[in-house]
Design an enzyme around this catalytic site. Structure first.
Site, PDB file in Angstrom:
ATOM      1  N   HIS A 138       0.817  -1.222   0.000  1.00  0.00           N
ATOM      2  CA  HIS A 138       0.000   0.000   0.000  1.00  0.00           C
ATOM      3  C   HIS A 138       0.851   1.273   0.000  1.00  0.00           C
ATOM      4  CE1 HIS A 138       0.412  -0.292   4.503  1.00  0.00           C
ATOM      5  NE2 HIS A 138       0.452   1.021   4.392  1.00  0.00           N
ATOM      6  N   ASP A 168       0.448  -7.697   1.524  1.00  0.00           N
ATOM      7  CA  ASP A 168       0.764  -6.270   1.631  1.00  0.00           C
ATOM      8  C   ASP A 168       2.283  -6.040   1.649  1.00  0.00           C
ATOM      9  OD1 ASP A 168       0.225  -3.544   1.749  1.00  0.00           O
ATOM     10  OD2 ASP A 168       0.181  -3.512   3.937  1.00  0.00           O
ATOM     11  N   SER A 252       4.621   2.691   7.903  1.00  0.00           N
ATOM     12  CA  SER A 252       4.342   1.495   7.095  1.00  0.00           C
ATOM     13  C   SER A 252       5.558   1.123   6.255  1.00  0.00           C
ATOM     14  CB  SER A 252       3.151   1.753   6.175  1.00  0.00           C
ATOM     15  OG  SER A 252       1.965   1.900   6.923  1.00  0.00           O
TER      16      SER A 252
END
Length: 407
Positions: A138, A168, A252
């Site tokens: 993402h 992911d 992230s």
């Protein structure tokens, strides 16, 4: 006519004499008193000097203390600082640059590139003049360009090697000449609840690059439901590490590090609700390694392929369970096949639309997530799998030879 009285003059003389005698006697008394004090307390005069000396000494000591404190320097070294020194330079910033289209002044569509978001990544390998960086899918999703910012501020253009939305994860590549530090991977299977860990990343963008937060392992093998295509249905259950180390937007793709400075997780998300605090989630490094190995080699993750479209029985109305799928009333869970790709492994094994899969090998299958988890985690391309299913109310079995999606 005035007159002078001899008696008044005599009185004045007497008064002057008495005042003088009073003064002399008082002065003499004071001198005698002072001498008596000195004789009685011969060290009394030194007491004042000693008091002054003590005051001076205290003042000097106070100044000395101030100087000592000001010049004091503490070199703090701990397991945390050692771990940070070892791993922090391997954590980089990633900028997702996307092209936007707008209506220009000439009445035509024009485009420009702008930063769409930032995240973090971990340099884990150098090979053939290139450096490989793992991050989240993402973070790089829909990017037209990618830019990597090193810990010293150096910016490098990056290329996408490949990504995997199911886990992911993604791998990007940069020129390896400027890369000095490579992360060391640990083993997430060795982690224990309560073990201290450190999160390294770029929360809220590159302004806070290289931020360090510390916490503990709050839980292992946590399962988080994931909706890949955002259709409101759960597509996958991600197994993650739970930590209370602060993980914020921009973290992230960053590193979760143990006290040996080894990366044991790739930070992925946090639960952001008003009633929730301190629940950060990280992808275990043991799960990361096979994914990034596939991405390096193939640009994607090679998974066993069945060749069917699926729907969980529990999401299908009671009417269609009974009339379309023709399931026995005792069967309330399983996976309905809503389509079969031509010449796929499922097609070759004789599976058809409206069959309902309830088992694979010796595992019961209750929904789509369980089927995918078993297929992706426990089976490889070329493996055989025995499938138990219902067709027109009857239980049957077949064997499927799994292939890759390219066949």
């Amino acid at each position: 006519m005035g007159y002078y009285d001899q008696n008044d003059e005599n009185q004045n003389k007497k008064r002057k004499g008495s005042h003088t005698s009073y003064f002399l006697s008082g002065l003499g008394g004071a001198i005698i008193g002072a001498l008596l004090i000195l004789l009685a307390f011969p060290g009394s005069g030194l007491l004042i000097n000693e008091s002054n000396e003590n005051t001076t000494e205290k003042s000097t000591d106070s100044e000395s203390m101030k100087q000592t404190q000001q010049s004091l320097s503490v070199d703090v070294t701990s397991a945390v600082t050692d771990a940070v020194d070892k791993a922090s330079d391997a954590v980089v910033g990633i900028t997702n640059i996307q092209e936007t289209t707008f209506w220009g002044q000439q009445g035509k569509n024009e485009s420009s590139s702008a930063e769409a978001g930032t995240g973090s990544g971990v340099v884990y390998k150098k090979d053939g003049g290139k450096a490989y960086i793992v991050t989240n899918n993402h973070v790089i999703e829909d990017a037209n360009e990618l830019e990597v910012t090193l810990s010293d501020g150096t910016k490098l253009p990056a290329e996408l090697q490949g990504s995997d939305p199911w886990t992911d994860l993604a791998v990007i590549v940069v020129d390896g000449d400027k890369i000095k530090t490579i992360a060391e991977f640990g083993k997430s299977e060795k982690l224990k609840p309560g073990e201290p860990v450190i999160a390294i990343g770029n929360p809220l963008g590159l302004q806070f690059s290289g931020s360090i937060t510390q916490g503990i392992i709050s839980g292992l093998e946590r399962t988080i439901e994931v909706d890949i295509n955002e259709d409101g249905q759960v597509d996958w259950n991600a197994e993650v590490i739970q930590t209370d180390a602060a993980i914020n937007p921009g973290n992230s793709g960053g590193a979760l590090v143990n006290m040996s400075g080894q990366v044991i997780g790739i930070n992925s998300m946090k639960i952001a609700e008003n009633a929730v605090e301190g629940i950060g989630l990280s992808i275990p490094i043991d799960s990361v390694i096979p994914i990034i190995n596939d991405i390096e080699e193939y640009g994607e993750v090679k998974r066993a392929f069945l060749g069917v479209n699926l729907a969980s029985v529990e999401e299908i109305s009671q009417y269609h369970q009974q009339n379309t799928l023709k399931l026995p009333k005792k069967v309330t869970a399983g996976v309905a096949i809503t389509g079969v790709q031509s010449n796929s492994p499922a097609d070759k094994a004789g599976l058809a639309e409206f069959d309902v899969i309830v088992g694979m090998d010796n595992e019961e299958i209750h929904d789509v997530v369980e089927l995918r988890k078993y297929l992706y985690n426990d089976k490889k391309i070329g493996d055989k799998v025995k499938i138990t299913y219902y067709r027109d109310g009857k239980k049957e079995t077949t064997e499927v030879m799994l292939s890759s999606s390219e066949i």
